[in-house]
Design a protein around this motif. Sequence first.
Motif, PDB file in Angstrom:
ATOM      1  N   UNK A  29       0.798  -1.327  -0.071  1.00 42.37           N
ATOM      2  CA  UNK A  29       0.023   0.097   0.025  1.00 42.37           C
ATOM      3  C   UNK A  29       0.868   1.195   0.003  1.00 42.37           C
ATOM      4  N   UNK A  30       2.197   1.164   0.331  1.00 35.83           N
ATOM      5  CA  UNK A  30       3.172   2.234   0.344  1.00 35.83           C
ATOM      6  C   UNK A  30       2.901   3.249   1.214  1.00 35.83           C
ATOM      7  N   UNK A  31       3.565   4.546   0.884  1.00 36.17           N
ATOM      8  CA  UNK A  31       3.512   5.554   2.019  1.00 36.17           C
ATOM      9  C   UNK A  31       2.654   6.532   1.681  1.00 36.17           C
ATOM     10  N   UNK A  32       2.433   7.378   2.792  1.00 36.34           N
ATOM     11  CA  UNK A  32       1.441   8.516   2.765  1.00 36.34           C
ATOM     12  C   UNK A  32       2.283   9.683   2.224  1.00 36.34           C
ATOM     13  N   UNK A  33       2.011  10.142   0.891  1.00 32.50           N
ATOM     14  CA  UNK A  33       2.942  11.329   0.484  1.00 32.50           C
ATOM     15  C   UNK A  33       2.110  12.817   0.386  1.00 32.50           C
ATOM     16  N   UNK A  55       1.394   2.069  -5.820  1.00 34.69           N
ATOM     17  CA  UNK A  55       2.677   2.064  -4.760  1.00 34.69           C
ATOM     18  C   UNK A  55       2.339   3.035  -3.520  1.00 34.69           C
ATOM     19  N   UNK A  56       1.275   3.737  -3.718  1.00 35.00           N
ATOM     20  CA  UNK A  56       1.202   5.290  -2.841  1.00 35.00           C
ATOM     21  C   UNK A  56      -0.206   4.836  -2.176  1.00 35.00           C
ATOM     22  N   UNK A  57       0.017   4.862  -0.878  1.00 37.30           N
ATOM     23  CA  UNK A  57      -1.209   4.665   0.127  1.00 37.30           C
ATOM     24  C   UNK A  57      -2.246   5.888   0.075  1.00 37.30           C
ATOM     25  N   UNK A  58      -1.618   6.997   0.075  1.00 44.10           N
ATOM     26  CA  UNK A  58      -2.599   8.103   0.061  1.00 44.10           C
ATOM     27  C   UNK A  58      -1.880   9.342  -0.215  1.00 44.10           C
ATOM     28  N   UNK A  59      -2.470  10.281  -1.059  1.00 46.23           N
ATOM     29  CA  UNK A  59      -1.912  11.494  -1.215  1.00 46.23           C
ATOM     30  C   UNK A  59      -2.402  12.687  -0.366  1.00 46.23           C
ATOM     31  N   UNK A  60      -1.673  13.569   0.295  1.00 46.58           N
ATOM     32  CA  UNK A  60      -2.172  14.839   0.900  1.00 46.58           C
ATOM     33  C   UNK A  60      -1.787  15.828   0.189  1.00 46.58           C
ATOM     34  N   UNK A  61      -2.649  16.765  -0.358  1.00 42.59           N
ATOM     35  CA  UNK A  61      -2.599  17.794  -1.215  1.00 42.59           C
ATOM     36  C   UNK A  61      -2.685  19.395  -0.651  1.00 42.59           C
ATOM     37  N   UNK A  62      -1.609  19.914  -0.699  1.00 45.07           N
ATOM     38  CA  UNK A  62      -1.663  21.344   0.127  1.00 45.07           C
ATOM     39  C   UNK A  62      -1.230  22.476  -0.948  1.00 45.07           C
ATOM     40  N   UNK A  63      -2.283  23.347  -1.095  1.00 47.87           N
ATOM     41  CA  UNK A  63      -2.154  24.638  -1.617  1.00 47.87           C
ATOM     42  C   UNK A  63      -3.029  25.676  -1.459  1.00 47.87           C
ATOM     43  N   UNK A  64      -2.596  26.961  -1.766  1.00 46.91           N
ATOM     44  CA  UNK A  64      -3.673  27.981  -1.525  1.00 46.91           C
ATOM     45  C   UNK A  64      -5.146  28.116  -2.110  1.00 46.91           C
ATOM     46  N   UNK A  91       1.823  11.762   7.325  1.00 48.37           N
ATOM     47  CA  UNK A  91       2.459  11.643   6.080  1.00 48.37           C
ATOM     48  C   UNK A  91       3.750  11.135   6.361  1.00 48.37           C
ATOM     49  N   UNK A  92       4.276  10.219   5.381  1.00 44.39           N
ATOM     50  CA  UNK A  92       5.619   9.611   5.668  1.00 44.39           C
ATOM     51  C   UNK A  92       6.556  10.231   4.829  1.00 44.39           C
ATOM     52  N   UNK A  93       6.150  11.089   3.777  1.00 41.92           N
ATOM     53  CA  UNK A  93       6.960  11.945   2.937  1.00 41.92           C
ATOM     54  C   UNK A  93       6.535  13.004   2.511  1.00 41.92           C
ATOM     55  N   UNK A  94       7.145  14.263   2.424  1.00 46.24           N
ATOM     56  CA  UNK A  94       6.481  15.409   1.819  1.00 46.24           C
ATOM     57  C   UNK A  94       7.450  15.905   0.778  1.00 46.24           C
ATOM     58  N   UNK A  95       6.768  16.165  -0.500  1.00 44.26           N
ATOM     59  CA  UNK A  95       7.504  16.668  -1.509  1.00 44.26           C
ATOM     60  C   UNK A  95       6.940  18.105  -1.693  1.00 44.26           C
ATOM     61  N   UNK A  96       8.007  18.937  -1.456  1.00 39.97           N
ATOM     62  CA  UNK A  96       7.776  20.428  -1.421  1.00 39.97           C
ATOM     63  C   UNK A  96       7.974  21.194  -2.564  1.00 39.97           C
ATOM     64  N   UNK A  97       6.727  21.544  -3.405  1.00 41.79           N
ATOM     65  CA  UNK A  97       6.880  22.028  -4.677  1.00 41.79           C
ATOM     66  C   UNK A  97       6.269  23.441  -4.695  1.00 41.79           C
ATOM     67  N   UNK A  98       6.044  24.087  -3.490  1.00 37.78           N
ATOM     68  CA  UNK A  98       5.601  25.446  -3.464  1.00 37.78           C
ATOM     69  C   UNK A  98       6.522  26.382  -3.658  1.00 37.78           C
ATOM     70  N   UNK A  99       6.989  26.920  -4.763  1.00 35.40           N
ATOM     71  CA  UNK A  99       8.107  27.784  -4.882  1.00 35.40           C
ATOM     72  C   UNK A  99       7.368  28.557  -5.908  1.00 35.40           C
ATOM     73  N   UNK A 100       7.852  29.989  -5.866  1.00 35.94           N
ATOM     74  CA  UNK A 100       7.501  30.954  -6.838  1.00 35.94           C
ATOM     75  C   UNK A 100       8.942  31.352  -7.524  1.00 35.94           C
ATOM     76  N   UNK A 101       9.131  30.968  -8.696  1.00 40.95           N
ATOM     77  CA  UNK A 101      10.223  31.397  -9.687  1.00 40.95           C
ATOM     78  C   UNK A 101       9.763  32.240 -10.819  1.00 40.95           C
TER      79      UNK A 101
END
Length: 378
Positions: A29-33, A55-64, A91-101
Motif C-alpha cells: 500500500x506504500x507511503x502517505x505522500x 505504490x502510494x497509500x494516500x496523497x495529501x495535497x496542500x495549496x492555497x 504523512x511519511x514523505x513530503x514533496x515540497x513544490x510550493x515555490x515562486x520562480x
Amino acid sequence: MSSPDPQVRAAHSADVRHRRNHSASAAGRGPVVAVTGAASGVGALLTARLAASDEIKQVIAIDERRGDVAEAHWHILDVRDPAIAEKLRGADVVVHLALDLDLETDSAARTAYNVRGTQTVLTAAAAAGVHRVVLCTSAMVYGALPENDIPLSEDAELRATAEATGVGDLLEIERLGRRAPRAHPGLNVTVVRPAILVGGTDTALTRYFESPRLLVVAGSRPTWQFCHVEDLVSALEYAALEKAEGEFAVGCDGWLEQEEVEELSGIRRMELPSAVALGAAARLHRIGLTPSPAGDLAYTMHPWVVSVGRLHDAGWRPQWTNEEVLAALLGEVEGRHTVAGRRLGRKDATAAAGAAGATVALLGTAALVRRARKRRGL
C-alpha cells in the motif's frame, strides 16, 4: 478468567490496528505522500501521478486553492502557515513544490515566500513525524562557469551565485535542506536538481528560444541539457518512494552544442562581445525594462551539463531526449516574441527579426532604453 482492564483492551486494540496497518503497508500500500504546491504546475502533475499509483497509500495535497485531483486529500493554506504541521500528520514523505520562480515576481517578495515556506515545511514535517522531505531546486545551483567539466558530477561543488533569477533562493533552500537533519534528527532530506525544465514553464532559459535570433556571446561555449516536466515528475515519484535518495540531478542523457541547437531550431545566431551583451542586459534590467538580470546570461554562455548517474543506478531512465524536448519547447513558444527577456508585440518583433548584426542590436537596445525613459519622464 476475568476480562482485561479497559485500558489494556484499548492498548491491545491499538496495537492490533497498528500491526494491521503496518502489514497493509508492507503488502504494497506504500507511503502517505504530501505534496505542497499541488494545485498547479509540477505539483499538480505529481499529485495526479501519485494518486493513480498502486505504490502510494494516500496523497495529501496542500495549496492555497483546491486542485483538480479528486482522489487526493486537500488542505487549503499557505505553506508559510505553521498550521501546516497539523496537516502533515500521518504523512511519511513530503514533496515540497510550493515555490515562486516567476520572472515577473518582485525579487524580495519571491525570496521571502520561497525561503520562509521551505523553513516552515521542514520544521513542520519534523514536528509531524514525517521521515523524509523532498526538495526540488535546479541544476543551476552548480553554476555556469567556463571551466566546468562536461558533464559535472552530481557531487560537484555548488558554485552558483545569487546573480541569476531565483538562484539565490535555490541555494538558500539547499542550505536549509542540509541543516534540517542536524536540527531535526530522524528527518531525511532528498534534493532533486532538474536541468532546463520544459513543459508549461516560463523561465529566462525558455524565453531564450522566443527570440528572433539566438544571442551568442563571443568566445563563450554554450551547451544545452533539457529536462521535460514528465521526466521530472517521474524522478520525484522515485524520490517519494525512496528509490533514489540524497542529492541527484534529473534531465535528458547527454547534451547539445550551440551549433546543434541552431541547426535543429532553424534560428540563426546574433553574436555580441561579452562586455556589450552583459552591459546591455544589466542596463535594461536596472531600469526595469527586462525581468532577467545580467546573471541569467551566464547560463547561455558557459556549460552546466550534469550527470544523471544516480537516477540511472536506481533504474530510472528519461523518456525524452534533448532533441525531443527542444522540439517540444519550440512548439510551445511559437508565436511568442522576446528580445533580451522582454516579451514584445508582433510589430516590435517583426522589426527585431529583420535586425542583423551587433550594431543594429545595440541600436535596438538603445531605442528600448529611450522609450522606457520617455514613459517615465526621465
